[in-house]
Design a protein around this motif. Structure first.
Motif, PDB file in Angstrom:
ATOM      1  N   GLY A  99       0.817  -1.209   0.000  1.00  0.00           N
ATOM      2  CA  GLY A  99       0.000   0.000   0.000  1.00  0.00           C
ATOM      3  C   GLY A  99       0.851   1.260   0.000  1.00  0.00           C
ATOM      4  O   GLY A  99       0.519   2.253  -0.652  1.00  0.00           O
ATOM      5  N   GLU A 102       2.028   1.957  -3.339  1.00  0.00           N
ATOM      6  CA  GLU A 102       0.944   2.525  -4.149  1.00  0.00           C
ATOM      7  C   GLU A 102       0.728   4.003  -3.846  1.00  0.00           C
ATOM      8  O   GLU A 102      -0.005   4.685  -4.557  1.00  0.00           O
ATOM      9  CB  GLU A 102      -0.372   1.799  -3.866  1.00  0.00           C
ATOM     10  N   LYS A 104      -0.506   5.082  -0.751  1.00  0.00           N
ATOM     11  CA  LYS A 104      -1.598   5.232   0.217  1.00  0.00           C
ATOM     12  C   LYS A 104      -1.018   5.733   1.539  1.00  0.00           C
ATOM     13  O   LYS A 104      -0.181   5.078   2.150  1.00  0.00           O
ATOM     14  CB  LYS A 104      -2.314   3.897   0.414  1.00  0.00           C
TER      15      LYS A 104
END
Length: 175
Positions: A99, A102, A104
Motif C-alpha cells: 500500500g 501505491e 496510500k
C-alpha cells in the motif's frame, strides 16, 4: 546474490498482493466480514505453495531452515499487538508495504508505526526477556522434530490441503 534474489521474490510477492487486491479497503473489509473470500484464497495459495517450496528446498539441501524458539508470552503479546494493529489500520505487514508503494498515506502511517514498534521492541527486549521469554520458553519446537520425520512429509499434505481449500472449496465463494 542471496539478498538480490530475496528482493526479487519480495517484489513478485508484492505484485501478487497488489494484483490480488490485498491492499483494497473493500477487499479487506469483505474478507474480515467473510463476504469476500478472495484474499483468503490468495493467502491459502501463497502459504500452500510456499510451504511445499521451502520444505522441498530444505529436503534437497538448497535451504537451511532456522526455527526460532517458541516463547508463549511473547507470541501471545505479539499476536495481540498484531491483531489490534490490523483491526485499526486494515493492513498487515506485507500489505502495508505494498500500500505504501501505491502511495496510500494510511499504509505509510501503518508502515512507519510498524517500524517504530520494531525499534521499540528491539530496545526493550533486554528488559522484557525475563518476563516474556524465559518463563515460558520451549526452545525450537517443530512438528517434524516431535514426530521424528522430515518436514517435507508434513509440508506436502498441508500444502496440498491449502491448495484444495483455495481452488476447490473456495472456488465458487471467492468473488
Amino acid at each position: 546474490m542471496t539478498l538480490f534474489i530475496g528482493f526479487l521474490i519480495g517484489c513478485a510477492f508484492g505484485a501478487i498482493l497488489f494484483l490480488g487486491g490485498a491492499t483494497s479497503y473493500r477487499r479487506i473489509l469483505g474478507t474480515l466480514l467473510l463476504k469476500d473470500l478472495w484474499i483468503i484464497k490468495l493467502m491459502a495459495t501463497a502459504i500452500g505453495v510456499g510451504t511445499i517450496g521451502i520444505y522441498a528446498l530444505d529436503f534437497v539441501g538448497l535451504a537451511n531452515l532456522s526455527v526460532k524458539p517458541v516463547y508463549i508470552g511473547g507470541v501471545a503479546l505479539g499476536g495481540l499487538i498484531f491483531g489490534i494493529g490490523w483491526a485499526v489500520s486494515g493492513y498487515c505487514p506485507g500489505t502495508c508495504v505494498v500500500g505504501s508503494a501505491e502511495g496510500k498515506t494510511d499504509a505509510m502511517a501503518t508502515l512507519a508505526g510498524g517500524l517504530v514498534g520494531a525499534l521499540l521492541f528491539a530496545l526493550a527486549i533486554p528488559l522484557l526477556s525475563g518476563a516474556l521469554i524465559e518463563p515460558l520458553s520451549f526452545g525450537a519446537v517443530t512438528m517434524p522434530d516431535l514426530l521424528g520425520i522430515s518436514g517435507i512429509w508434513l509440508a506436502l499434505p498441508f500444502g496440498a490441503a491449502l491448495l484444495m481449500v483455495a481452488f476447490v472449496i473456495l472456488r465458487e465463494r471467492a468473488s
